[in-house]
Structures are given as C-alpha cells and as structure tokens.
Scaffold this motif. Structure first.
Motif, PDB file in Angstrom:
ATOM      1  N   LEU A  85      -3.709  15.214  -3.907  1.00 24.38           N
ATOM      2  CA  LEU A  85      -2.480  14.709  -3.288  1.00 24.38           C
ATOM      3  C   LEU A  85      -1.640  15.872  -2.793  1.00 24.38           C
ATOM      4  O   LEU A  85      -1.506  16.883  -3.484  1.00 24.38           O
ATOM      5  N   GLU A  92     -11.225  10.847   7.672  1.00 22.99           N
ATOM      6  CA  GLU A  92     -10.255  10.139   8.507  1.00 22.99           C
ATOM      7  C   GLU A  92     -10.794   9.905   9.917  1.00 22.99           C
ATOM      8  O   GLU A  92     -10.559   8.878  10.527  1.00 22.99           O
ATOM      9  N   ASP A  97     -11.644  11.105   2.348  1.00 19.96           N
ATOM     10  CA  ASP A  97     -10.455  11.807   2.847  1.00 19.96           C
ATOM     11  C   ASP A  97      -9.588  10.849   3.652  1.00 19.96           C
ATOM     12  O   ASP A  97      -9.930  10.490   4.768  1.00 19.96           O
ATOM     13  N   GLU A  98      -8.501  10.420   3.066  1.00 20.43           N
ATOM     14  CA  GLU A  98      -7.565   9.464   3.685  1.00 20.43           C
ATOM     15  C   GLU A  98      -8.323   8.287   4.294  1.00 20.43           C
ATOM     16  O   GLU A  98      -8.119   7.965   5.467  1.00 20.43           O
ATOM     17  N   SER A 125      -5.952   5.409   5.843  1.00 20.73           N
ATOM     18  CA  SER A 125      -4.726   5.776   6.557  1.00 20.73           C
ATOM     19  C   SER A 125      -4.453   4.947   7.811  1.00 20.73           C
ATOM     20  O   SER A 125      -3.316   4.826   8.227  1.00 20.73           O
ATOM     21  N   ARG A 145      -4.206  -2.031   3.038  1.00 18.19           N
ATOM     22  CA  ARG A 145      -4.351  -0.761   2.333  1.00 18.19           C
ATOM     23  C   ARG A 145      -4.252  -0.969   0.818  1.00 18.19           C
ATOM     24  O   ARG A 145      -5.054  -0.448   0.048  1.00 18.19           O
ATOM     25  N   ARG A 205      -7.378  -0.531  -1.641  1.00 19.12           N
ATOM     26  CA  ARG A 205      -7.153   0.447  -2.709  1.00 19.12           C
ATOM     27  C   ARG A 205      -7.619  -0.120  -4.056  1.00 19.12           C
ATOM     28  O   ARG A 205      -8.330   0.536  -4.808  1.00 19.12           O
ATOM     29  N   TYR A 223     -10.812  11.842  -3.877  1.00 18.89           N
ATOM     30  CA  TYR A 223     -10.116  10.999  -2.908  1.00 18.89           C
ATOM     31  C   TYR A 223      -8.863  11.730  -2.442  1.00 18.89           C
ATOM     32  O   TYR A 223      -8.038  12.137  -3.270  1.00 18.89           O
ATOM     33  N   THR A 242      -5.312  11.903  -0.388  1.00 14.57           N
ATOM     34  CA  THR A 242      -4.241  11.131   0.241  1.00 14.57           C
ATOM     35  C   THR A 242      -2.947  11.942   0.231  1.00 14.57           C
ATOM     36  O   THR A 242      -2.799  12.865  -0.569  1.00 14.57           O
ATOM     37  N   HIS A 243      -2.018  11.601   1.136  1.00 13.97           N
ATOM     38  CA  HIS A 243      -0.694  12.205   1.011  1.00 13.97           C
ATOM     39  C   HIS A 243       0.293  11.147   0.516  1.00 13.97           C
ATOM     40  O   HIS A 243       1.486  11.396   0.443  1.00 13.97           O
ATOM     41  N   ASP A 244      -0.254   9.970   0.166  1.00 16.13           N
ATOM     42  CA  ASP A 244       0.573   8.851  -0.279  1.00 16.13           C
ATOM     43  C   ASP A 244       0.608   8.845  -1.812  1.00 16.13           C
ATOM     44  O   ASP A 244      -0.390   8.549  -2.470  1.00 16.13           O
ATOM     45  N   GLU A 246      -0.371   5.601  -3.620  1.00 14.41           N
ATOM     46  CA  GLU A 246      -1.818   5.415  -3.598  1.00 14.41           C
ATOM     47  C   GLU A 246      -2.469   6.284  -4.677  1.00 14.41           C
ATOM     48  O   GLU A 246      -3.355   5.839  -5.404  1.00 14.41           O
TER      49      GLU A 246
END
Ligand SMILES: Nc1ncnc2c1ncn2[C@@H]1O[C@H](COP(=O)(O)OP(=O)(O)OP(=O)(O)O)[C@@H](O)[C@H]1O
Ligand SMILES: [Mg+2]
Length: 377
Positions: free
Chosen positions: A39, A86, A162-163, A166, A173, A177, A193, A195-197, A200
């Motif tokens: 993350l 992505e 990777d994302e 997104s 989503r 998830r 995994y 993500t920047h979320d 998530e």
C-alpha cells in the motif's frame, strides 16, 4: 505455494542524465500462503516492486527469492507466477472466454475442465454476458476483470495483482474485493496485491506493507498498522477520515505528566508507563499528537466529562452527512478537528461543539520530519 523474500532490493532508472530511485531499499518476507498488500501513494514504487518480483524488471541491487530459490536472473515464465496488472495486456484476437482459458489450453488441460473453470471464474467476476466478445468491444472495467480472471484461473505459486480493481465502479470493486479475499482463503496461495486504497488494503490483507518514497514504512496486520502506526505517515495514511494531528507540548510536574493539546492540559499520569516518553523528552518539548476521528465523542451541553476525559470546545465549521454518520469539522483555536458521530443533536455550522477525546487512544509522534511513534503504553 511459495514464500517470497526481498533482501535489500533497490531499483534505479536512468532518465536522461538523472538517476531516478524508484525503490530505495526493501526488506520484506512474504509468507507461504499469505495475502500481503503493498500500500502506498502514487509513485512510491509499488509497481516497480511487483515487476521486480515478476521478473519484468531487472533489480539494481539486492536479492529476490521465491520459495527459497534466488530468482534474480530467472526468466518471468519460469517463476510460476500469475499476474494481473493495471494495464490489461489481453490477447486482442481472442474472445473473452478464449483469453480466460488460454493458459489452460497451453497446458493441454482437457476441454471440459477448461470450460468448467472458465464459467466459474466468469460467474465470480460477472463476465458471463461478454464471454464471446473480443477485448476491443469491452469497457475498461470488463477488460480489467478479464485480466484478473486470466490470472485467477491459473494455479500458480504466487499471484501478483497490481491495482486489479482500479477501473471498476465503487460497488463492483467492493464486491470483487470480497470475492478475492474468499478465493484466497479457499486456495491459500501466496498473493501480493498492490493498491493505493487504504480501505481496500485493510479489508483484504493478512498483512499490509506500507510504502513511501521507495521505502517500507511498516509491515503488519491491518489491526497492528491501524492501532499502532509506526510513524505519523502511516497513522494519517490509514483511516477515513484521516487521523487528526495537532501539536502538543509536554510538561512534567512533580511526577505528574501532562501534555498541552491545543491549549488544554491533559494529565496522562494514570496511564501505566509514561516514563519512557518523559525520560526521552525534555519538559516543554513539542510532540505531534494523533487523535482518530472515531475516538472523539460529541458532548451535549449538560454533560460533563466522565472518567476525567479531556473536553475541547470549538465552533463547527462543516457538517457532512454521509448516510449513517456525520462528519464534523470543528475549529479549535488555530486547529481543525475532524470527528465522526452517529448523531449530532441538530448541531449546525457556526454552533459551539464540545468534544471529548479518549486519552487512552491518543497517539504520540516525534515532532520532526520522520515523525516516529513514541510508545507510552
Ligand atoms: N521506466 C521508468 N523509467 C524512469 N522512471 C520510472 C520508470 N518506471 C517508474 N519510474 C519512476 O519510479 C517511481 C516509482 O514508480 P512506480 O510505478 O513503481 O510507482 P507506483 O507506486 O506503482 O505508483 P502508482 O500508484 O501511480 O501506480 C516513480 O517516481 C516513477 O516515475
Ligand atoms: Mg503502480
């Protein structure tokens, strides 16, 4: 199944005359069967790290082991990993169903088995209605799910995702998830995994590795990184709304330890072990104090603080109703405090609000650039 280990892994790119450090120094042990979420904000080096594990990017320094085998120079196709990135990289001349079944066909899996697996994955990812279409006829969300499906249909040692969600709408989503988490529980295959979320990440992970500027900030279970963030960066990156950070000044007086938070003296002495905090710091030194919006209670006028919890009053600047809850932004002197509540008793912008925060749940950080956590429990 496999473990993945990164030792002093570094990646630099040459951009003209300049050297760009994408990953500075990463040490990370991903356990066999674990779902580890990487993350961090955009540009922190998540994809670069994934691409190095996959073998799509040569590493500048360090070692990567998959299942205790050093893979630094091993071709991606020989690492037995399944990837969904992505950018979808689908086979444009094949239908969605053919894309999904491609790697199984290549391995000469019997047709009936391929068909069964394709329809199962298509059902899970809600792709049944588009199975006979080609990628160019699909929306971005469909293409992304197809790419994810093509990875999930395999039986690799490691999944690298990777994302992968997104480009999906918020509802889908959340749904997918949960499916990924369920699938991981069932398969128990090692999964990395990206993500920047942060929601998530918290929802999915067995452990989260939080990155910033090409370095790891903290690795731990969602509860560990949320409840005991290693530094101010992690503290404010996780949680919605974000943790409030306000300046505080330490004072000690004949054995009582208190901290002045926005003009309010808060006695911390009843807490068990403050010695480390107060021996490490001179009186009058400044700290960053963290308060999660969820750890703040809104008092109605007549109440006084039970069990001597501190009260702070200010003027409500913004009220946001988000369905079941209200987010308040309250101006207290020069600071703004964000808090979240089930009800706000008709409070409106411009009204006075009295906030009580739970001093046992305060977080303390060094008042410097690194902002390392100071433990006081
Ligand atoms: N091929 C490249 N050449 C030069 N610099 C690169 C290259 N690929 C990545 N970088 C740089 O490396 C850093 C890390 O990039 P990376 O793609 O790993 O970030 P990320 O965490 O995946 O970000 P995002 O969330 O936006 O996908 C960035 O500063 C980026 O500009
Ligand atoms: Mg990326």
């Amino acid at each position: 199944m496999a473990s993945v280990s990164l030792k002093n892994v570094k990646k630099t790119y040459r951009s003209g005359l300049e050297e760009v450090v994408a990953v500075e120094n990463i040490n990370l042990d991903i356990m066999d069967g674990e779902l580890l979420v990487l993350l961090g904000p955009s540009g922190c080096g998540k994809s670069t790290t994934m691409r190095m594990i996959a073998g799509l990017e040569k590493i500048t320094a360090g070692d990567i082991h998959i299942n205790k085998r050093r893979v630094n120079d091993l071709n991606p196709s020989r690492r037995n990993i399944a990837m969904a990135f992505e950018t979808y990289a689908l086979y444009t001349h094949m239908t969605a169903a053919e894309n999904l079944g491609f790697c199984l066909r290549a391995r000469k899996v019997p047709k009936a088995e391929i068909d069964a697996k394709v329809s199962k994955i298509a059902k899970m990812l809600q792709l049944e209605s588009i199975l006979d279409k080609r990628p160019s006829e699909l929306s971005g969300g469909h293409q992304q799910r197809l790419s994810l499906g093509r990875a999930l249909i395999r039986n690799p040692d490691v999944f690298l995702l990777d994302e992968p969600l997104s480009h999906l709408d918020a509802k889908l989503r959340v749904q997918i998830r949960a499916e990924i988490r369920w699938l991981h529980n069932k398969l128990n295959t090692t999964m990395v995994y990206v993500t920047h979320d942060q929601i998530e990440a918290l929802a999915l992970a067995d452990r989260i590795a939080i990155m910033n500027f090409g370095n790891l900030q903290q690795v731990g279970t969602p509860a560990e990184v949320f409840d005991r963030p290693a530094n101010r960066y992690v503290a404010t990156f996780l949680g919605e709304p974000a943790m409030n950070i306000v300046p505080g000044v330490l004072s000690t007086n004949q054995g009582t330890c208190s901290v002045n938070i926005i003009g309010k003296d808060v006695n911390l002495s009843p807490a068990k072990d403050l010695t480390s905090l107060f021996t490490a710091k001179a009186p009058d030194s400044t700290l960053s104090i963290g308060i999660r919006p969820q750890d703040i209670t809104l008092m109605t006028g007549s109440e006084t603080s039970a069990d001597q919890q501190p009260l702070i009053s200010g003027i409500v600047k913004v009220v946001e109703f988000i369905g079941e809850k209200y987010i308040l932004t309250t101006r207290v002197k020069d600071e703004e405090i964000v808090s979240i509540h089930d009800s706000i008793n008709g409070l409106r912008e411009g009204d006075k609000a009295v906030l009580q925060f739970d001093k046992r749940k305060l977080h303390f950080f060094e008042d410097n650039d690194t902002g390392n956590a100071i433990r006081w429990e």
